[in-house]
Every structure is written in structure tokens, then in C-alpha cells.
Design a protein around this motif. Structure first.
Motif, PDB file in Angstrom:
ATOM      1  N   GLU A  76      -6.469  31.930 -36.225  1.00  0.00           N
ATOM      2  CA  GLU A  76      -7.101  30.803 -35.550  1.00  0.00           C
ATOM      3  C   GLU A  76      -6.052  29.865 -34.960  1.00  0.00           C
ATOM      4  O   GLU A  76      -6.204  29.356 -33.848  1.00  0.00           O
ATOM      5  CB  GLU A  76      -8.029  30.069 -36.518  1.00  0.00           C
ATOM      6  CG  GLU A  76      -8.978  29.102 -35.851  1.00  0.00           C
ATOM      7  CD  GLU A  76      -9.887  29.740 -34.819  1.00  0.00           C
ATOM      8  OE1 GLU A  76     -10.293  29.022 -33.878  1.00  0.00           O
ATOM      9  OE2 GLU A  76     -10.188  30.965 -34.922  1.00  0.00           O
ATOM     10  N   LYS A  77      -4.973  29.642 -35.700  1.00  0.00           N
ATOM     11  CA  LYS A  77      -3.882  28.819 -35.193  1.00  0.00           C
ATOM     12  C   LYS A  77      -3.280  29.444 -33.933  1.00  0.00           C
ATOM     13  O   LYS A  77      -3.039  28.741 -32.931  1.00  0.00           O
ATOM     14  CB  LYS A  77      -2.795  28.643 -36.256  1.00  0.00           C
ATOM     15  CG  LYS A  77      -1.566  27.873 -35.786  1.00  0.00           C
ATOM     16  CD  LYS A  77      -0.518  27.755 -36.867  1.00  0.00           C
ATOM     17  CE  LYS A  77      -0.967  26.818 -37.963  1.00  0.00           C
ATOM     18  NZ  LYS A  77       0.145  26.488 -38.900  1.00  0.00           N
ATOM     19  N   PHE A  78      -3.050  30.751 -33.972  1.00  0.00           N
ATOM     20  CA  PHE A  78      -2.481  31.444 -32.819  1.00  0.00           C
ATOM     21  C   PHE A  78      -3.433  31.393 -31.624  1.00  0.00           C
ATOM     22  O   PHE A  78      -3.015  31.193 -30.483  1.00  0.00           O
ATOM     23  CB  PHE A  78      -2.162  32.895 -33.170  1.00  0.00           C
ATOM     24  CG  PHE A  78      -0.945  33.060 -34.052  1.00  0.00           C
ATOM     25  CD1 PHE A  78      -0.221  31.967 -34.513  1.00  0.00           C
ATOM     26  CD2 PHE A  78      -0.518  34.337 -34.433  1.00  0.00           C
ATOM     27  CE1 PHE A  78       0.898  32.128 -35.320  1.00  0.00           C
ATOM     28  CE2 PHE A  78       0.606  34.502 -35.227  1.00  0.00           C
ATOM     29  CZ  PHE A  78       1.312  33.400 -35.679  1.00  0.00           C
ATOM     30  N   HIS A  79      -4.707  31.604 -31.900  1.00  0.00           N
ATOM     31  CA  HIS A  79      -5.696  31.560 -30.817  1.00  0.00           C
ATOM     32  C   HIS A  79      -5.715  30.188 -30.156  1.00  0.00           C
ATOM     33  O   HIS A  79      -5.686  30.086 -28.916  1.00  0.00           O
ATOM     34  CB  HIS A  79      -7.083  31.899 -31.358  1.00  0.00           C
ATOM     35  CG  HIS A  79      -8.195  31.569 -30.427  1.00  0.00           C
ATOM     36  ND1 HIS A  79      -8.424  32.255 -29.250  1.00  0.00           N
ATOM     37  CD2 HIS A  79      -9.152  30.586 -30.479  1.00  0.00           C
ATOM     38  CE1 HIS A  79      -9.461  31.730 -28.627  1.00  0.00           C
ATOM     39  NE2 HIS A  79      -9.912  30.727 -29.350  1.00  0.00           N
ATOM     40  N   LYS A  80      -5.752  29.136 -30.940  1.00  0.00           N
ATOM     41  CA  LYS A  80      -5.798  27.780 -30.392  1.00  0.00           C
ATOM     42  C   LYS A  80      -4.533  27.447 -29.620  1.00  0.00           C
ATOM     43  O   LYS A  80      -4.575  26.659 -28.662  1.00  0.00           O
ATOM     44  CB  LYS A  80      -6.016  26.778 -31.522  1.00  0.00           C
ATOM     45  CG  LYS A  80      -7.415  26.822 -32.122  1.00  0.00           C
ATOM     46  CD  LYS A  80      -7.576  25.811 -33.241  1.00  0.00           C
ATOM     47  CE  LYS A  80      -8.996  25.834 -33.807  1.00  0.00           C
ATOM     48  NZ  LYS A  80      -9.162  24.887 -34.942  1.00  0.00           N
TER      49      LYS A  80
END
Length: 324
Positions: free
Chosen positions: A242-246
Motif C-alpha cells: 500500500e505504501k508503494f502504491h501510494k
């Protein structure tokens, strides 16, 4: 304690890092210092994983702890990889090795000899092709400590760092800290803080793409697959994905599985490359060619024999020829 510069070949250091007060290399630019922040058209790099000197013998005899006393086959494969890369035209921007450089765990009998023999092979890499090293579980231990990580850094450079190439921002992570940081929780926390800082830098610089290298894959096939030895625990994985996606990260390149695999999470591609060394599936000893264009990241896994004899296919070369 200041750590060594993180992108280097065995015979020369590659261009300068910008260090924070702790001595951590925050950014390394491959090429002229300020040029690499700017997009100048398509380029490519080579990803390899798991040369893992000693595993082939250990796997063959069924003794993963003490059976790694021979690695002649791995030397020949690593030499073939270096020779294939050196023949490529145009030259790749860099060659990244995604962990498990050698098989011997920290403190084991053959580790130093394996490391030295790998360095002897890698020093023959073309001087114009930087080497980028990623730490794997065999490099720092399944449950790393400050000592095992410090020893790795003395031999190969920082265990996590960032660098710029042609307007693209690259992050190298120590995935073992996500797998088991029970003996060095403060080091995992430090990497987490640093990563958040780096993603803020990337947002401010408005880079063309962000690409991550780590040893252990986030997942092998599906983002919600069960946890096992070859991927990260599900809750840890979800938080990172999720961090990478954001952050807009486009791709995460890994090794560890000794087979090719991969999948997607909300537009984030997870690429798992098989090994230069020992194969645990049906793939062949090989390397991955990764082409970075204005709009996308395209990659293909080549066997060492194929890359040595035929080079990069026309379709990928045509992408490199297009100037934006």
C-alpha cells in the motif's frame, strides 16, 4: 558509524553519494552528478539474482548447512553472466544483483572464500557498467543482527540506499528486516524512517518512475497468497504494498525464489527473477533485461546462453532507439 558507498565495482567506486549526519548514503547518481535527475530518453539495466556460490553442491548432496564446500559451477555461470553483459551494445546503465551473493551464512566455514571468488569474477565487469548490490538472507542471515549487517556493508556497501539514473529514482531495500528483525528492531525502524524520507524526496523531484530492488519478493503470484519462506508475511506485505502504491512505485524486482514468478497489486508490478546460480524449478540460469521508457517498464528474462549468443532482441532495442 559511516558506511561504505553502496554502488561500486570491485575495482572502483561509482559516483558520489550525498550523506546525512549518520553517514547513510541517501542518493547516488550513476553518471554526471546533476544530469541523472533529468529524463533523457529510454535506457535499460540488467537484473540478476542469487549467484549463491556453494548452493548447487549443497542442494545436490542434501546438506544446506555444510554441503557448500564446492562452487566451481557457480563460478563458471557468474563468469558467463559477466561476459554476456560485457558484450551488450548499447551498454546497460548498471547491473544489479538482487541478493544471495554467496551461500555460506554469516560465520560459516566457506563464506570468505565464496565472497572472494565472486569478487574475482565481478571485477571483470566492464568498467563503464556500475554494479549495484542487494543484501539477501544468506548475505546477512535469516535473522540478521547489527554485526552481520555491518559485516555485509564492509564487504558490499550499504544494505539500503537510493540512486538516480536518467530521471528515474531507484530504491534498494534490506528485505530481511521485513522478514525477521527480532535481533535488530532499531535497524528496521531506521530503514522505515529513511524510506519515508526517500519517498518524500521522490515526490518533490517529480521523477519519471520509481523502481525498487529487494531480495525477498513481496509475493510470488498473488498479493493475498499465504506466507511462506519465499515471500513476506501477509500483514507486513500489505503495509508495504500500500505504501508503494501510494508513492507511485512502478515495479519491485526481487530474487530469492530461484524461479521466475510475479504479479500485480493495484498497478504495482512484482517481478521475481530466477537465479544466475542454482535453479529450483524449470527455468534456466539467466539474467533479466529491463527497459525503461517514458511510459512503461518492459522486461524479459534471458537464459545466459541466449543472452551470450544472441544479445537483446530487436523489439527491446527498438524501444531504446526511440527518443522522447
Amino acid at each position: 558509524m559511516a558506511k561504505s558507498l553502496c554502488i561500486r565495482s570491485m575495482v572502483h567506486f561509482l559516483p558520489r553519494g550525498m550523506h546525512n549526519q549518520s553517514g547513510r548514503t541517501e542518493m547516488v547518481r550513476i553518471g554526471a552528478p546533476d544530469d541523472e535527475y533529468q529524463w533523457r530518453g529510454p535506457f535499460y539495466f540488467i537484473q540478476g539474482a542469487d549467484p549463491q556460490f556453494g548452493l548447487m553442491k549443497a542442494w545436490a548432496v542434501g546438506d544446506m548447512n555444510n554441503g557448500d564446500d564446492e562452487w566451481g559451477e557457480e563460478i563458471k555461470l557468474a563468469e558467463q553472466a559477466v561476459q554476456a553483459i560485457n558484450k551488450l551494445n548499447p551498454k546497460p546503465k548498471f547491473f544489479v544483483l538482487c541478493g544471495d551473493l554467496i551461500h555460506g551464512m554469516p560465520g560459516t566455514q566457506w563464506r570468505k572464500d565464496q565472497e572472494q571468488d565472486l569478487k574475482n569474477v565481478l571485477k571483470n565487469t566492464d568498467q563503464d557498467i556500475p554494479l549495484v548490490f542487494v543484501s539477501g538472507n544468506h548475505d546477512i542471515g535469516n535473522t540478521p543482527t547489527r554485526e552481520t549487517i555491518d559485516n555485509y556493508c564492509k564487504n558490499w556497501g550499504d544494505d539500503y540506499f537510493s540512486f538516480w539514473v536518467g530521471g528515474v529514482f531507484f530504491l534498494v531495500l534490506n528485505s530481511q528486516l521485513y522478514f525477521d528483525s527480532s535481533k535488530c528492531p532499531e535497524l528496521k525502524q531506521a530503514q522505515d524512517v529513511w524510506l519515508n524520507e526517500q519517498l518524500a524526496v521522490a515526490e518533490k523531484q517529480k521523477c519519471k518512475h520509481i523502481i525498487v530492488f529487494q531480495h525477498i519478493p513481496l509475493f510470488l503470484r498473488k498479493p493475498d497468497e499465504d506466507h511462506d519462506y519465499f515471500n513476506l508475511e501477509k500483514s507486513v506485505r500489505q503495509e508495504i504494498m500500500e505504501k508503494f502504491h501510494k508513492a507511485g512505485i512502478k515495479a519491485v524486482f526481487s530474487g530469492h525464489y530461484h524461479r521466475n514468478a510475479g504479479g500485480f497489486y493495484r498497478g504495482l508490478e512484482v517481478v521475481v527473477s530466477s537465479a544466475i546460480g542454482c535453479q529450483l524449478g524449470e527455468d534456466t540460469h539467466g539474467l533479466r533485461v529491463v527497459v525503461v521508457t517514458d511510459e512503461k517498464i518492459v522486461h524479459r528474462y534471458y537464459s545466459l546462453n541466449e543472452l551470450s549468443s544472441q544479445g537483446i532482441e530487436k523489439e527491446l532495442l527498438d524501444m531504446l532507439a526511440k527518443q522522447n
